[in-house]
Motif scaffolding. Structure first.
Motif, PDB file in Angstrom:
ATOM      1  N   ASP A   1       0.839  -1.200   0.000  1.00 55.85           N
ATOM      2  CA  ASP A   1       0.000   0.000   0.000  1.00 55.85           C
ATOM      3  C   ASP A   1       0.879   1.257   0.000  1.00 55.85           C
ATOM      4  OD1 ASP A   1       0.609   0.882   2.657  1.00 55.85           O
ATOM      5  OD2 ASP A   1      -1.103  -0.173   3.502  1.00 55.85           O
TER       6      ASP A   1
ATOM      7  N   ARG B   1       1.086   3.811   2.030  1.00 58.38           N
ATOM      8  CA  ARG B   1       1.755   4.137   3.306  1.00 58.38           C
ATOM      9  C   ARG B   1       3.035   3.342   3.455  1.00 58.38           C
ATOM     10  NH1 ARG B   1      -3.749   4.178   6.602  1.00 58.38           N
ATOM     11  NH2 ARG B   1      -3.788   2.167   5.629  1.00 58.38           N
TER      12      ARG B   1
ATOM     13  N   GLN C   1      -5.489   6.432   3.318  1.00 65.62           N
ATOM     14  CA  GLN C   1      -4.180   5.808   3.126  1.00 65.62           C
ATOM     15  C   GLN C   1      -3.256   6.732   2.329  1.00 65.62           C
ATOM     16  OE1 GLN C   1      -2.664   2.618   0.096  1.00 65.62           O
ATOM     17  NE2 GLN C   1      -4.052   1.627   1.530  1.00 65.62           N
TER      18      GLN C   1
END
Length: 143
Positions: free
Chosen positions: A2, A4, A120
């Protein structure tokens, strides 16, 4: 991975290279990091502020983030360029998002992002802001 996590990996690598004196941060790197960080902070604010916005504004802000990063990338080279390029690559999914319904016709491959995806991406941008602030604080040439 992801967004992040991708930004966290980039941050760790940058910190390791700076501490290990592999990346000798120049005064130009510091100035560019300061400008980019300020630009990112102008478009993506604290979580409570961002989450209160309609999704179309959140997407607008995230796209502005990509613009800030692209302009910074265009103005540098070397490790700073590699770092910024990695950050742009990590945030690339934002380019496939749309905030409006399709109604009729195609969407050019875009998708509606979930509120969690917006969060996110915004968290990733905040982490990026922190890393750029750290780079700005490095004494030029001190690594």
């Amino acid at each position: 991975m992801d967004m992040r996590r991708s930004i966290a990996v980039l941050a760790e690598e940058a910190e390791h290279q700076i501490q290990g004196q592999v990346w000798e941060v120049s005064s130009g790197d510091c100035a560019l990091a300061r400008e980019a960080e300020a630009g990112l902070r102008d478009v993506v604010g604290p979580p409570d502020v961002q989450e209160a916005l309609p999704q179309i504004k959140r997407l607008e802000h995230l796209r502005e983030t990509l613009a800030v990063m692209a302009v910074a990338l265009a103005r540098t080279h070397g490790r700073m360029a590699w770092f910024l390029s990695g950050a742009l690559n990590a945030l690339e999914p934002v380019l496939h998002w749309r905030a409006l319904p399709a109604d009729r016709g195609g969407t050019f491959g875009t998708v509606l992002a979930s509120p969690e995806q917006y969060t996110q991406a915004e968290d990733a941008v905040r982490r990026l802001q922190d890393v750029l602030a750290q780079i700005n604080r490095v004494s030029p040439g001190a690594g």
